[in-house]
Design a protein around this motif. Structure first.
Motif, PDB file in Angstrom:
ATOM      1  N   LEU A   1     -38.961  48.947  48.801  1.00  0.00           N
ATOM      2  CA  LEU A   1     -37.646  49.197  49.389  1.00  0.00           C
ATOM      3  C   LEU A   1     -36.577  49.333  48.310  1.00  0.00           C
ATOM      4  O   LEU A   1     -35.609  50.074  48.486  1.00  0.00           O
ATOM      5  CB  LEU A   1     -37.272  48.065  50.345  1.00  0.00           C
ATOM      6  CG  LEU A   1     -38.103  47.942  51.623  1.00  0.00           C
ATOM      7  CD1 LEU A   1     -37.498  46.888  52.542  1.00  0.00           C
ATOM      8  CD2 LEU A   1     -38.199  49.279  52.360  1.00  0.00           C
TER       9      LEU A   1
ATOM     10  N   ARG B   1     -38.503  39.390  60.255  1.00  0.00           N
ATOM     11  CA  ARG B   1     -37.739  40.284  59.393  1.00  0.00           C
ATOM     12  C   ARG B   1     -37.164  39.497  58.223  1.00  0.00           C
ATOM     13  O   ARG B   1     -36.656  38.392  58.399  1.00  0.00           O
ATOM     14  CB  ARG B   1     -36.617  40.971  60.177  1.00  0.00           C
ATOM     15  CG  ARG B   1     -37.145  42.007  61.160  1.00  0.00           C
ATOM     16  CD  ARG B   1     -36.034  42.811  61.789  1.00  0.00           C
ATOM     17  NE  ARG B   1     -36.561  43.828  62.684  1.00  0.00           N
ATOM     18  CZ  ARG B   1     -36.928  45.049  62.292  1.00  0.00           C
ATOM     19  NH1 ARG B   1     -36.796  45.407  61.030  1.00  0.00           N
ATOM     20  NH2 ARG B   1     -37.388  45.921  63.160  1.00  0.00           N
TER      21      ARG B   1
ATOM     22  N   ASP C   1     -29.973  41.014  50.192  1.00  0.00           N
ATOM     23  CA  ASP C   1     -29.523  42.392  49.937  1.00  0.00           C
ATOM     24  C   ASP C   1     -30.480  43.198  49.071  1.00  0.00           C
ATOM     25  O   ASP C   1     -30.257  44.392  48.840  1.00  0.00           O
ATOM     26  CB  ASP C   1     -28.140  42.379  49.285  1.00  0.00           C
ATOM     27  CG  ASP C   1     -27.106  41.665  50.153  1.00  0.00           C
ATOM     28  OD1 ASP C   1     -27.279  41.652  51.385  1.00  0.00           O
ATOM     29  OD2 ASP C   1     -26.143  41.120  49.596  1.00  0.00           O
TER      30      ASP C   1
ATOM     31  N   ASN D   1     -43.305  49.645  58.340  1.00  0.00           N
ATOM     32  CA  ASN D   1     -42.137  49.944  57.517  1.00  0.00           C
ATOM     33  C   ASN D   1     -42.127  51.385  57.018  1.00  0.00           C
ATOM     34  O   ASN D   1     -41.355  51.725  56.114  1.00  0.00           O
ATOM     35  CB  ASN D   1     -42.082  48.964  56.344  1.00  0.00           C
ATOM     36  CG  ASN D   1     -41.747  47.551  56.796  1.00  0.00           C
ATOM     37  OD1 ASN D   1     -40.603  47.226  57.053  1.00  0.00           O
ATOM     38  ND2 ASN D   1     -42.778  46.706  56.926  1.00  0.00           N
TER      39      ASN D   1
ATOM     40  N   ARG E   1     -34.239  44.238  56.817  1.00  0.00           N
ATOM     41  CA  ARG E   1     -34.725  45.567  56.443  1.00  0.00           C
ATOM     42  C   ARG E   1     -36.233  45.655  56.313  1.00  0.00           C
ATOM     43  O   ARG E   1     -36.792  46.753  56.375  1.00  0.00           O
ATOM     44  CB  ARG E   1     -34.063  46.009  55.122  1.00  0.00           C
ATOM     45  CG  ARG E   1     -32.580  46.258  55.243  1.00  0.00           C
ATOM     46  CD  ARG E   1     -32.014  46.935  54.010  1.00  0.00           C
ATOM     47  NE  ARG E   1     -32.333  46.231  52.790  1.00  0.00           N
ATOM     48  CZ  ARG E   1     -31.702  45.128  52.373  1.00  0.00           C
ATOM     49  NH1 ARG E   1     -30.751  44.594  53.102  1.00  0.00           N
ATOM     50  NH2 ARG E   1     -32.019  44.550  51.237  1.00  0.00           N
ATOM     51  N   LEU E   2     -36.901  44.518  56.119  1.00  0.00           N
ATOM     52  CA  LEU E   2     -38.357  44.520  55.959  1.00  0.00           C
ATOM     53  C   LEU E   2     -38.994  43.762  57.115  1.00  0.00           C
ATOM     54  O   LEU E   2     -38.706  42.587  57.340  1.00  0.00           O
ATOM     55  CB  LEU E   2     -38.746  43.868  54.630  1.00  0.00           C
ATOM     56  CG  LEU E   2     -40.243  43.813  54.309  1.00  0.00           C
ATOM     57  CD1 LEU E   2     -40.833  45.214  54.223  1.00  0.00           C
ATOM     58  CD2 LEU E   2     -40.489  43.057  53.003  1.00  0.00           C
TER      59      LEU E   2
END
Length: 255
Positions: free
Chosen positions: A65, A14, A249, A92, A19-20
């Motif tokens: 994203l 990750r 972020d 994803n 998040r990915l």
């Protein structure tokens, strides 16, 4: 050694603060800062983008994203990496916004090449071209790492030309490369791209840049500009707030 015909070991990792999700080969070329920095160069108004030399899809997927209204095509010449990129698209939940094309970048928007992306159909190309000249470096024994890293003298020009074919007028080419490749980069862009904005990336405030992020606009003639550099860590090795914002972020790089 793995049995003949067995697939190489794959890890599941990750990035971007978790998040990915990325499946990638355990050995060979691995996802690092370069892909996330490249994704952060994408302008917020990009809607149709391609990731040239996508590998397992890290830069293109990271860009998606950040850009919830964009669509992407991941271009990768290595069938094994292209397969992993497809798995990462699904992992994803980006199937409706992202396609994978296993092809040579140089065949894009040419007769006999893949139909997608079509000529002048994109407003953004992200590119992380091979960066070690074959004549000046020992080729890695790992085939994937060698293909990702080793460049011919004309590689930058060839990739810029392919991007020019795929981009609509006014579209952007964003590329990450080494500082020593600045001269061939500017030569590759000459006559096709302008308004080049160069962002140096420094590992520490007292160290020379180790990467350049270049953004250029198709059809422009404006002179190049060098932006204030991005510092990844302070003298103690602690990541800077700006680097953390980009790498964890998903913040955009300064324009």
């Amino acid at each position: 050694m793995s049995p003949e015909g067995a697939k190489p070991a794959v890890t599941q990792d990750r990035v971007l603060g978790g998040r990915l999700l990325l499946r990638q080969p355990e050995k060979g070329h691995r996802v690092g800062h370069d892909a996330i920095l490249l994704a952060a160069a994408a302008p917020l108004d990009a809607r149709r983008l391609a990731d040239f030399g996508a590998g397992v899809g890290s830069a293109g997927l990271a860009a998606l994203l950040r850009l919830p209204h964009a669509e992407a095509v991941l271009i990768e010449i290595d069938p094994a990496l292209a397969e992993l990129a497809g798995q990462n698209v699904a992992a994803n939940a980006l199937q409706t916004r992202c396609a994978v094309v296993c092809a040579d970048v140089l065949a894009l928007a040419r007769p006999g090449g893949p139909s997608h992306p079509a000529a002048e159909s994109l407003d953004l190309v992200l590119a992380n071209p091979p960066f070690n000249a074959v004549e000046a470096h020992q080729t890695s024994p790992d085939a994937g790492r060698a293909q990702a890293h080793m460049a011919q003298a004309h590689t930058l020009k060839d990739w810029a030309t392919a991007a020019y074919r795929c981009l609509a007028p006014g579209g952007m080419l964003a590329m990450i490369l080494r500082p020593e490749d600045l001269s061939p980069l500017l030569a590759a862009l000459e006559g096709r791209f302008g308004a080049v904005r160069l962002l140096p990336v420094h590992p520490r405030p007292d160290a020379p840049a180790v990467r350049l992020i270049a953004r250029a606009i198709k059809g422009r003639r404006t002179a190049p500009a060098i932006l204030p550099g991005l510092i990844l860590a302070d003298v103690r090795g602690t990541p800077t707030p700006e680097a953390e914002a980009v790498l964890r972020d998903g913040a955009a790089l300064r324009a």
